[in-house]
Design a protein around this motif. Structure first.
Motif, PDB file in Angstrom:
ATOM      1  N   GLY A  40       0.784  -1.259  -0.065  1.00 49.66           N
ATOM      2  CA  GLY A  40      -0.018  -0.182   0.109  1.00 49.66           C
ATOM      3  C   GLY A  40       0.758   1.265   0.039  1.00 49.66           C
ATOM      4  O   GLY A  40       0.205   2.275   0.046  1.00 49.66           O
ATOM      5  N   GLU A  41       2.181   1.357  -0.314  1.00 49.58           N
ATOM      6  CA  GLU A  41       2.886   2.472  -0.214  1.00 49.58           C
ATOM      7  C   GLU A  41       2.960   2.895  -1.592  1.00 49.58           C
ATOM      8  O   GLU A  41       2.723   2.019  -2.626  1.00 49.58           O
ATOM      9  N   PHE A  42       3.454   4.083  -1.872  1.00 51.06           N
ATOM     10  CA  PHE A  42       3.245   4.727  -3.322  1.00 51.06           C
ATOM     11  C   PHE A  42       4.792   5.615  -3.296  1.00 51.06           C
ATOM     12  O   PHE A  42       4.886   6.538  -2.727  1.00 51.06           O
ATOM     13  N   VAL A  43       5.876   4.928  -3.674  1.00 53.03           N
ATOM     14  CA  VAL A  43       7.203   5.209  -3.600  1.00 53.03           C
ATOM     15  C   VAL A  43       7.791   5.729  -4.885  1.00 53.03           C
ATOM     16  O   VAL A  43       7.651   5.397  -5.828  1.00 53.03           O
ATOM     17  N   ALA A  44       8.354   7.038  -4.727  1.00 52.22           N
ATOM     18  CA  ALA A  44       9.090   7.655  -5.751  1.00 52.22           C
ATOM     19  C   ALA A  44      10.779   7.434  -5.437  1.00 52.22           C
ATOM     20  O   ALA A  44      11.044   7.687  -4.356  1.00 52.22           O
ATOM     21  N   ILE A  45      11.373   6.994  -6.395  1.00 49.57           N
ATOM     22  CA  ILE A  45      12.944   7.060  -6.455  1.00 49.57           C
ATOM     23  C   ILE A  45      13.376   8.203  -7.319  1.00 49.57           C
ATOM     24  O   ILE A  45      13.140   8.477  -8.405  1.00 49.57           O
ATOM     25  N   MET A  46      14.103   9.035  -6.705  1.00 50.52           N
ATOM     26  CA  MET A  46      14.890  10.121  -7.064  1.00 50.52           C
ATOM     27  C   MET A  46      16.360   9.818  -7.325  1.00 50.52           C
ATOM     28  O   MET A  46      16.904   9.147  -6.428  1.00 50.52           O
ATOM     29  N   GLY A  47      17.006  10.925  -7.850  1.00 49.54           N
ATOM     30  CA  GLY A  47      18.574  10.684  -8.038  1.00 49.54           C
ATOM     31  C   GLY A  47      18.899  11.173  -9.221  1.00 49.54           C
ATOM     32  O   GLY A  47      18.331  11.067 -10.282  1.00 49.54           O
ATOM     33  N   PRO A  48      20.216  11.561  -9.184  1.00 47.90           N
ATOM     34  CA  PRO A  48      20.961  12.239 -10.609  1.00 47.90           C
ATOM     35  C   PRO A  48      21.242  11.197 -11.336  1.00 47.90           C
ATOM     36  O   PRO A  48      21.139  10.056 -11.141  1.00 47.90           O
ATOM     37  N   SER A  51      22.947   7.502 -11.098  1.00 47.42           N
ATOM     38  CA  SER A  51      22.964   7.230  -9.741  1.00 47.42           C
ATOM     39  C   SER A  51      22.480   5.956  -9.291  1.00 47.42           C
ATOM     40  O   SER A  51      22.810   5.324  -8.055  1.00 47.42           O
ATOM     41  N   GLY A  52      21.870   5.123 -10.117  1.00 45.41           N
ATOM     42  CA  GLY A  52      21.762   3.548  -9.835  1.00 45.41           C
ATOM     43  C   GLY A  52      20.053   3.564  -9.940  1.00 45.41           C
ATOM     44  O   GLY A  52      19.557   2.359  -9.539  1.00 45.41           O
ATOM     45  N   LYS A  53      19.246   4.120 -10.053  1.00 39.50           N
ATOM     46  CA  LYS A  53      18.002   4.391 -10.133  1.00 39.50           C
ATOM     47  C   LYS A  53      17.225   3.194 -11.120  1.00 39.50           C
ATOM     48  O   LYS A  53      16.562   2.441 -10.499  1.00 39.50           O
ATOM     49  N   VAL A 204       5.814   1.670  -6.982  1.00 40.05           N
ATOM     50  CA  VAL A 204       7.105   2.212  -6.793  1.00 40.05           C
ATOM     51  C   VAL A 204       7.418   2.873  -8.387  1.00 40.05           C
ATOM     52  O   VAL A 204       7.412   2.309  -9.342  1.00 40.05           O
ATOM     53  N   PHE A 205       7.991   3.963  -8.523  1.00 39.80           N
ATOM     54  CA  PHE A 205       8.310   4.765  -9.684  1.00 39.80           C
ATOM     55  C   PHE A 205       9.350   5.794  -9.593  1.00 39.80           C
ATOM     56  O   PHE A 205       9.828   6.181  -8.551  1.00 39.80           O
ATOM     57  N   VAL A 206      10.246   5.501 -10.790  1.00 37.41           N
ATOM     58  CA  VAL A 206      11.480   6.485 -10.777  1.00 37.41           C
ATOM     59  C   VAL A 206      10.838   7.874 -11.503  1.00 37.41           C
ATOM     60  O   VAL A 206      10.388   7.697 -12.349  1.00 37.41           O
ATOM     61  N   THR A 207      11.605   8.805 -10.965  1.00 35.95           N
ATOM     62  CA  THR A 207      11.291  10.345 -11.839  1.00 35.95           C
ATOM     63  C   THR A 207      12.462  10.949 -11.215  1.00 35.95           C
ATOM     64  O   THR A 207      13.069  11.026 -10.288  1.00 35.95           O
ATOM     65  N   LEU A 214       6.332  14.888  -5.598  1.00 33.18           N
ATOM     66  CA  LEU A 214       5.334  15.112  -4.555  1.00 33.18           C
ATOM     67  C   LEU A 214       3.982  14.498  -4.700  1.00 33.18           C
ATOM     68  O   LEU A 214       3.493  14.588  -3.518  1.00 33.18           O
ATOM     69  N   TYR A 215       3.645  13.856  -5.590  1.00 28.52           N
ATOM     70  CA  TYR A 215       2.483  13.173  -5.532  1.00 28.52           C
ATOM     71  C   TYR A 215       2.483  11.708  -4.975  1.00 28.52           C
ATOM     72  O   TYR A 215       1.518  11.094  -4.823  1.00 28.52           O
ATOM     73  N   SER A 216       3.683  11.302  -4.641  1.00 25.40           N
ATOM     74  CA  SER A 216       3.636  10.016  -3.989  1.00 25.40           C
ATOM     75  C   SER A 216       3.598  10.081  -2.403  1.00 25.40           C
ATOM     76  O   SER A 216       3.676  11.169  -1.867  1.00 25.40           O
ATOM     77  N   SER A 217       3.769   9.087  -1.620  1.00 27.69           N
ATOM     78  CA  SER A 217       3.729   8.935  -0.151  1.00 27.69           C
ATOM     79  C   SER A 217       5.033   8.992   0.419  1.00 27.69           C
ATOM     80  O   SER A 217       5.112   8.846   1.664  1.00 27.69           O
ATOM     81  N   ARG A 218       5.922   8.583  -0.242  1.00 29.33           N
ATOM     82  CA  ARG A 218       7.487   8.453  -0.117  1.00 29.33           C
ATOM     83  C   ARG A 218       8.340   8.769  -0.938  1.00 29.33           C
ATOM     84  O   ARG A 218       8.096   8.283  -1.998  1.00 29.33           O
ATOM     85  N   VAL A 219       9.469   9.471  -0.562  1.00 27.60           N
ATOM     86  CA  VAL A 219      10.459   9.762  -1.656  1.00 27.60           C
ATOM     87  C   VAL A 219      11.876   9.341  -1.070  1.00 27.60           C
ATOM     88  O   VAL A 219      12.412   9.513   0.059  1.00 27.60           O
ATOM     89  N   ILE A 220      12.331   8.345  -1.916  1.00 22.48           N
ATOM     90  CA  ILE A 220      13.691   7.708  -1.856  1.00 22.48           C
ATOM     91  C   ILE A 220      14.845   8.562  -2.804  1.00 22.48           C
ATOM     92  O   ILE A 220      14.382   8.484  -4.233  1.00 22.48           O
ATOM     93  N   VAL A 221      15.873   8.949  -2.435  1.00 24.15           N
ATOM     94  CA  VAL A 221      16.988   9.563  -3.082  1.00 24.15           C
ATOM     95  C   VAL A 221      18.193   8.601  -3.076  1.00 24.15           C
ATOM     96  O   VAL A 221      18.585   8.261  -2.100  1.00 24.15           O
ATOM     97  N   VAL A 222      18.722   8.327  -4.217  1.00 26.30           N
ATOM     98  CA  VAL A 222      19.597   7.498  -4.488  1.00 26.30           C
ATOM     99  C   VAL A 222      20.885   8.357  -5.157  1.00 26.30           C
ATOM    100  O   VAL A 222      20.572   9.300  -5.845  1.00 26.30           O
ATOM    101  N   ARG A 223      22.112   8.013  -4.572  1.00 25.81           N
ATOM    102  CA  ARG A 223      23.226   8.756  -5.052  1.00 25.81           C
ATOM    103  C   ARG A 223      24.593   7.702  -5.187  1.00 25.81           C
ATOM    104  O   ARG A 223      24.614   7.194  -3.878  1.00 25.81           O
TER     105      ARG A 223
END
Ligand code: ADP
Length: 242
Positions: A40-48, A51-53, A204-207, A214-223
């Motif tokens: 039930g989570e809605f996760v965004a994965i961000m990073g330059p 970075s490994g997204k 889970v989506f990459v952007t 901002l539309y997700s419920s959790r933001v994970i940043v990868v570097r």
């Protein structure tokens, strides 16, 4: 197991590493990633870029295996499965959405959405019914027979989302799902994802766009192959422009 045993997390990844050897240098595309995603989570994965997204998405989506580490998906350890076994896990458990839609040209929306059911061996009649229902859920019930070239970019991405959910997956992975869309259409697609998420789907989506995250419920940043930040948030409600 007793009825009170809490369900395991959907995604339970520990110390994932993915190493590429290029001549005499090694590159750690994933450098010890541990992540848990509850149902039930809605996760965004961000990073330059770099970075490994994508590498992380491919491992979590069972498209690729880690060099080392453990990955328990829906209660099953999948990190050491063969390619054929991974394909089975994907068919049963996962839906995918890509930046470039990946629809078959000259093939109707309803036939595109049916494809995962063909692989799952579902009868022709049931395929058609389920595919039409999935297209209705994404607002394309009146476009079943349109081919991709007869649809806008936003509509094509909706067809791709219908294809991702037609099998009732436990989780949907989306790689830059709004990357080819204008701002207004991006909001429409995020609105649809929010609807599906509120209906219980884990996404889970990459952007690389902070506005979209901002539309997700959790933001994970990868570097550099590592998670450097992981924050829950109140998702911004995706509202259509007047
Ligand atoms: P992102 O999606 O964040 O742009 P990637 O996951 O695509 O990053 O890549 C992470 C790092 O791994 C980059 O340095 C990239 O060049 C490298 N990489 C990815 N795939 C391969 C591959 N098949 N062979 C060698 N290096 C790769």
């Amino acid at each position: 197991m007793s009825a009170s045993t809490p369900p395991s997390p959907l995604v339970l990844a520990r110390d994932l590493r993915k190493t590429y050897v290029l001549g005499d240098t090694t590159l750690n595309a994933l450098d010890g990633v541990s992540v848990t995603v509850e149902r039930g989570e809605f996760v965004a994965i961000m990073g330059p870029s770099g970075s490994g997204k994508s590498t992380l998405m491919n491992v979590l989506g069972c498209l690729d295996r880690p060099t080392s580490g453990s990955y328990v998906l829906d209660g099953n350890e999948v990190s050491r499965l063969s390619r054929g076994e991974l394909a089975d896990v994907r068919n049963k458990t996962i839906g995918f959405v890509f930046q470039s839609f990946n629809l078959l040209a000259r093939t109707s929306a309803v036939e595109n959405v049916e494809l995962p059911l063909v692989y799952a061996g579902v009868s022709r009649r049931e395929r058609r019914e389920r595919s039409a229902r999935a297209l209705e859920r994404v607002g394309l019930g009146a476009r079943l027979d349109h081919t991709p070239s007869q649809l806008s970019g936003g509509q094509q991405q909706r067809v791709a989302i219908a294809r991702a959910i037609v099998n009732d997956p436990k989780i949907v992975f989306a790689d830059e799902p709004t990357g080819n869309l204008d701002t207004k259409t991006s909001v429409e697609v995020m609105r649809l994802f929010q609807e599906l998420w509120r209906g219980g789907l884990t996404i889970v989506f990459v952007t690389h766009e902070p506005d979209v995250a901002l539309y997700s419920s959790r933001v994970i940043v990868v570097r550099d192959g590592k998670i450097v930040s992981d924050l829950r948030q109140d998702p911004k409600v995706a509202e259509l422009a007047a």
